[in-house]
Each structure stands twice: as C-alpha cells, then as structure tokens.
Design an enzyme around this catalytic site. Sequence first.
Site, PDB file in Angstrom:
ATOM      1  N   ALA A 217       5.847   1.185  -4.704  1.00 56.84           N
ATOM      2  CA  ALA A 217       6.708   1.456  -5.875  1.00 56.84           C
ATOM      3  C   ALA A 217       6.946   0.163  -6.668  1.00 56.84           C
ATOM      4  CB  ALA A 217       8.034   2.058  -5.414  1.00 56.84           C
TER       5      ALA A 217
ATOM      6  N   ASP B 156      -3.302  -9.035   7.338  1.00 59.71           N
ATOM      7  CA  ASP B 156      -2.284  -8.867   8.380  1.00 59.71           C
ATOM      8  C   ASP B 156      -1.367 -10.083   8.293  1.00 59.71           C
ATOM      9  OD1 ASP B 156      -0.800  -8.751  10.689  1.00 59.71           O
ATOM     10  OD2 ASP B 156      -2.488  -8.210  11.980  1.00 59.71           O
TER      11      ASP B 156
ATOM     12  N   ALA C 133       0.813  -1.221   0.000  1.00 62.64           N
ATOM     13  CA  ALA C 133       0.000   0.000   0.000  1.00 62.64           C
ATOM     14  C   ALA C 133       0.844   1.268   0.000  1.00 62.64           C
ATOM     15  CB  ALA C 133      -0.928   0.001   1.213  1.00 62.64           C
TER      16      ALA C 133
ATOM     17  N   TYR D  57      15.502  -5.562  15.031  1.00 65.54           N
ATOM     18  CA  TYR D  57      15.237  -5.400  13.587  1.00 65.54           C
ATOM     19  C   TYR D  57      16.360  -6.085  12.808  1.00 65.54           C
ATOM     20  CZ  TYR D  57      14.552  -3.128   9.060  1.00 65.54           C
ATOM     21  OH  TYR D  57      14.359  -2.881   7.716  1.00 65.54           O
TER      22      TYR D  57
HETATM   23  N1  LIG Z   1      12.675   2.378   4.765  1.00 69.98           N
HETATM   24  C1  LIG Z   1      13.958   2.040   4.677  1.00 69.98           C
HETATM   25  O1  LIG Z   1      14.846   2.892   4.785  1.00 69.98           O
HETATM   26  C2  LIG Z   1      14.332   0.616   4.451  1.00 69.98           C
HETATM   27  C3  LIG Z   1      13.392  -0.378   4.242  1.00 69.98           C
HETATM   28  N2  LIG Z   1      13.815  -1.661   4.029  1.00 69.98           N
HETATM   29  C4  LIG Z   1      12.868  -2.735   3.790  1.00 69.98           C
HETATM   30  O2  LIG Z   1      12.025  -2.411   2.697  1.00 69.98           O
HETATM   31  C5  LIG Z   1      10.724  -2.935   2.902  1.00 69.98           C
HETATM   32  C6  LIG Z   1       9.697  -1.830   2.753  1.00 69.98           C
HETATM   33  O3  LIG Z   1       9.993  -0.822   3.678  1.00 69.98           O
HETATM   34  P1  LIG Z   1       9.241   0.583   3.656  1.00 69.98           P
HETATM   35  O4  LIG Z   1       8.663   0.809   2.329  1.00 69.98           O
HETATM   36  O5  LIG Z   1      10.158   1.576   4.247  1.00 69.98           O
HETATM   37  O6  LIG Z   1       8.082   0.304   4.694  1.00 69.98           O
HETATM   38  P2  LIG Z   1       6.803   1.207   5.038  1.00 69.98           P
HETATM   39  O7  LIG Z   1       6.765   1.277   6.514  1.00 69.98           O
HETATM   40  O8  LIG Z   1       6.774   2.443   4.247  1.00 69.98           O
HETATM   41  O9  LIG Z   1       5.634   0.270   4.516  1.00 69.98           O
HETATM   42  C7  LIG Z   1       5.417  -0.954   5.078  1.00 69.98           C
HETATM   43  C8  LIG Z   1       4.048  -1.423   4.656  1.00 69.98           C
HETATM   44  O10 LIG Z   1       3.809  -2.652   5.348  1.00 69.98           O
HETATM   45  C9  LIG Z   1       2.510  -2.606   5.882  1.00 69.98           C
HETATM   46  N3  LIG Z   1       2.423  -3.466   7.046  1.00 69.98           N
HETATM   47  C10 LIG Z   1       2.945  -3.271   8.271  1.00 69.98           C
HETATM   48  N4  LIG Z   1       2.594  -4.263   9.096  1.00 69.98           N
HETATM   49  C11 LIG Z   1       1.860  -5.125   8.356  1.00 69.98           C
HETATM   50  C12 LIG Z   1       1.211  -6.344   8.646  1.00 69.98           C
HETATM   51  N5  LIG Z   1       1.226  -6.871   9.879  1.00 69.98           N
HETATM   52  N6  LIG Z   1       0.548  -6.978   7.659  1.00 69.98           N
HETATM   53  C13 LIG Z   1       0.494  -6.442   6.418  1.00 69.98           C
HETATM   54  N7  LIG Z   1       1.067  -5.285   6.088  1.00 69.98           N
HETATM   55  C14 LIG Z   1       1.748  -4.634   7.046  1.00 69.98           C
HETATM   56  C15 LIG Z   1       2.261  -1.148   6.226  1.00 69.98           C
HETATM   57  O11 LIG Z   1       0.876  -0.875   6.329  1.00 69.98           O
HETATM   58  C16 LIG Z   1       2.930  -0.463   5.071  1.00 69.98           C
HETATM   59  O12 LIG Z   1       2.033  -0.269   3.988  1.00 69.98           O
HETATM   60  C17 LIG Z   1      10.743  -3.568   4.285  1.00 69.98           C
HETATM   61  O13 LIG Z   1      10.895  -4.969   4.174  1.00 69.98           O
HETATM   62  C18 LIG Z   1      11.943  -2.936   4.967  1.00 69.98           C
HETATM   63  O14 LIG Z   1      12.490  -3.747   5.958  1.00 69.98           O
HETATM   64  C19 LIG Z   1      15.117  -2.015   4.041  1.00 69.98           C
HETATM   65  C20 LIG Z   1      16.053  -1.064   4.238  1.00 69.98           C
HETATM   66  C21 LIG Z   1      15.762   0.314   4.414  1.00 69.98           C
HETATM   67  C1  LIG Z   2      22.234   0.824   7.532  1.00 66.95           C
HETATM   68  C2  LIG Z   2      21.032   0.101   7.037  1.00 66.95           C
HETATM   69  C3  LIG Z   2      19.849   0.996   6.851  1.00 66.95           C
HETATM   70  C4  LIG Z   2      18.660   0.136   6.725  1.00 66.95           C
HETATM   71  C5  LIG Z   2      17.502   0.722   7.442  1.00 66.95           C
HETATM   72  C6  LIG Z   2      16.378  -0.233   7.408  1.00 66.95           C
HETATM   73  O1  LIG Z   2      16.515  -1.399   7.129  1.00 66.95           O
HETATM   74  C7  LIG Z   2      15.073   0.180   7.708  1.00 66.95           C
HETATM   75  C8  LIG Z   2      14.751   1.419   7.912  1.00 66.95           C
HETATM   76  C9  LIG Z   2      13.382   1.693   8.168  1.00 66.95           C
HETATM   77  C10 LIG Z   2      12.958   2.888   8.473  1.00 66.95           C
HETATM   78  C11 LIG Z   2      13.852   4.050   8.591  1.00 66.95           C
HETATM   79  C12 LIG Z   2      13.038   5.246   8.647  1.00 66.95           C
HETATM   80  C13 LIG Z   2      13.207   6.204   9.513  1.00 66.95           C
HETATM   81  C14 LIG Z   2      14.183   6.283  10.581  1.00 66.95           C
HETATM   82  C15 LIG Z   2      13.571   6.198  11.895  1.00 66.95           C
HETATM   83  C16 LIG Z   2      13.862   6.956  12.882  1.00 66.95           C
HETATM   84  C17 LIG Z   2      14.854   7.990  12.856  1.00 66.95           C
HETATM   85  C18 LIG Z   2      14.577   8.985  13.904  1.00 66.95           C
HETATM   86  C19 LIG Z   2      15.841   9.306  14.569  1.00 66.95           C
HETATM   87  C20 LIG Z   2      15.637  10.439  15.485  1.00 66.95           C
HETATM   88  O2  LIG Z   2      14.559  11.008  15.570  1.00 66.95           O
HETATM   89  O3  LIG Z   2      16.616  10.771  16.134  1.00 66.95           O
END
Ligand SMILES: NC(=O)C1=CN([C@@H]2O[C@H](COP(=O)(O)OP(=O)(O)OC[C@H]3O[C@@H](n4cnc5c(N)ncnc54)[C@H](O)[C@@H]3O)[C@@H](O)[C@H]2O)C=CC1
Ligand SMILES: CCCCCC(=O)/C=C/C=C\C/C=C\C/C=C\CCCC(=O)O
Length: 256
Positions: free
Chosen positions: A20, A64, A14, A151
């Site tokens: 994306a 979920d 979602a 995590y």
């Molecule tokens: N955001 C980042 O900087 C990074 C993200 N990732 C990985 O990329 C993937 C996507 O991350 P983001 O797009 O940042 O996440 P996000 O937090 O933007 O989106 C996560 C989505 O998962 C859904 N979700 C959460 N709990 C759920 C559940 N119990 N059942 C079904 N849906 C659920 C949320 O509603 C949301 O739509 C994840 O696997 C994350 O670990 C990896 C490295 C960095």
């Molecule tokens: C080095 C590996 C980076 C990978 C990060 C990752 O897997 C997942 C990141 C998911 C969410 C990151 C988004 C936001 C950061 C959250 C909190 C920062 C707030 C810090 C603060 O307020 O001081």
Amino acid sequence: MDLKGNVALVTGGATGLGRAICEELLKRGACISICDLDSDAGENACDELGKAFGKEKVLFCHCDVTDYVQYEDAFQTTLAEFDNIDIVINNAEIMNDKFWELEVDVNLNGAIRGTLLALQFLGKDKGGKGGMLINIGSAASVKPQISTPIYTATKHAILGLSKACGDSYHFNHTGVKVLAICVGHLDTGASSHSNRFTSSVHEKAWQLDMKGIIPQKTDHVAKGIISVLKEANTGSIWLISNGKAPKEIPYSVATV
Ligand SMILES: NC(=O)C1=CN([C@@H]2O[C@H](COP(=O)(O)OP(=O)(O)OC[C@H]3O[C@@H](n4cnc5c(N)ncnc54)[C@H](O)[C@@H]3O)[C@@H](O)[C@H]2O)C=CC1
Ligand SMILES: CCCCCC(=O)/C=C/C=C\C/C=C\C/C=C\CCCC(=O)O
C-alpha cells in the site's frame, strides 16, 4: 505531496502495508524498488503496479533482510536502475514469537541493516545526497503487546534506533532524516493463524491486546505515512492507530 522524481526502496513491499505504501508513493510520482523475500508476491506486485503506473517506475529486488549481502545488493540494483535513492522504508516483518530468533533477525536486525545501508548509500558524509529513512514500528512499540513479548521487544527497539540515528547531531552529518512510524492494528490479519504464540496463555492474551482496537485499512495508514514524510522533524515518532490521523507522540523515558 509531490514526490515526482524521488526513488523509494521499500522492504516487505510485496504485500500488506508495504505494498500500500508503494502504491501511494507511485501515485505521487515516485519510483519504487520493492524489496521482499517472497518472489512470487514481489513479481506480482511489480507487474500490477507497473501496469498501473508505468513499468519503468517499478522494480522488484528479491531480498532477505536477514542477509546483509542480499540487502546491499538490493541497494546497488536500485541505484543502478534509478540513479538515486531518496527514501528507504524498513517495513518487512514477521510476528511470531514461536520463531523468536528469526523474528528478532527480521524485525530488529533487518531494520538495523537497512539503517546502516541507508546511511551508507544516502549519507552526505558518504558522498550521497541525504534523504529519508522511515522505520515502521507498531502500537506495540509504545504499549506492550502481552501476547507477544518478543515482537514487542523488537518494536520497542525500533524507537531507540530511530531516535538515536535521527538525532540532529547525526542528521547534521548525514542529511538523512530518520523517523519511526508506529502503526496500530491493520485489517489484514484474516488469514492469520494462532500458531504465533509461545503458549496457550500467550494466545489467550491476544484477546486482551485486541480490546478496544479498531483495525485499519492499509491505504489509510499508507496515506498517513506519506502525509508525515516531508513535514516531520528528524528523530520524531508518529502513531497511526484506530483509523485516526497520524499524530506525533513523545518519546518518554525515565530521567537519567
Ligand atoms: N499487521 C498489523 O496489524 C500491524 C503491522 N505493523 C507493522 O507494519 C509493517 C507491515 O506489516 P504487514 O503489512 O502486516 O506485514 P505482512 O506480513 O503483510 O507483510 C510483510 C512483508 O514482509 C516480507 N518479509 C518477511 N520477512 C522478510 C525478510 N526476511 N526479508 C524481506 N522481506 C520479508 C513478507 O514477504 C511480506 O511481503 C510491519 O513492520 C509490522 O510490524 C504494525 C502494527 C500492526
Ligand atoms: C496493540 C497493538 C497491535 C499491533 C499489532 C502488531 O504490531 C502486529 C500485528 C501483526 C499481525 C496481526 C495479524 C494477525 C493476528 C494474528 C493472530 C491472531 C490469531 C488469534 C487466534 O487465532 O486466536
């Protein structure tokens, strides 16, 4: 890459990276099933993507991933709508070590449920046609993120799960290629709050974790994921970080 006629089920589809990925799949002719806990965001994504690519190509399933029955229902609903499932992407996550039991249940147990269901619904040994399972890991799958040890544990485990299930021994039975794609930091964290860490010491460590990190656009990562989908070998691990092209990385463990 042409994915015309393929059907992909994307958890956490979602918002963020999941959305994306859905968009990139649709651009290449696939149909998508957005499976997400957040019904408002899910319906909204379904609506917008349906308008852009065709309503008949997009489905939203409230799901979920911590609930096996709901998750299985999402597979059934997707199958009933599109007649097949070719690709499953385990992407749903939370990053919050304060709620570590939920974090493990979503990130790790959710991926395990998704893996078992993908093998059950897609596996040739179970009457399916084979296909592809992508588990979304993190840079924290290979480099410990010291601000969020739990995590980190969930994301390390994604690699073991994907390597074992993606071994050619299993692939020869199931026809399901399993990959892990480790994603570096995304530029979507602006609305994030600091209430994710188990102590102020851990919160401070976030600054160390972020040293040298170049946040990436979700569409860069989504395009990278699509580009490795078909060419990658089963059991392989890929890293997309700091805005660079995807690269295959070795799975290093001490010799046993
Ligand atoms: N955001 C980042 O900087 C990074 C993200 N990732 C990985 O990329 C993937 C996507 O991350 P983001 O797009 O940042 O996440 P996000 O937090 O933007 O989106 C996560 C989505 O998962 C859904 N979700 C959460 N709990 C759920 C559940 N119990 N059942 C079904 N849906 C659920 C949320 O509603 C949301 O739509 C994840 O696997 C994350 O670990 C990896 C490295 C960095
Ligand atoms: C080095 C590996 C980076 C990978 C990060 C990752 O897997 C997942 C990141 C998911 C969410 C990151 C988004 C936001 C950061 C959250 C909190 C920062 C707030 C810090 C603060 O307020 O001081």
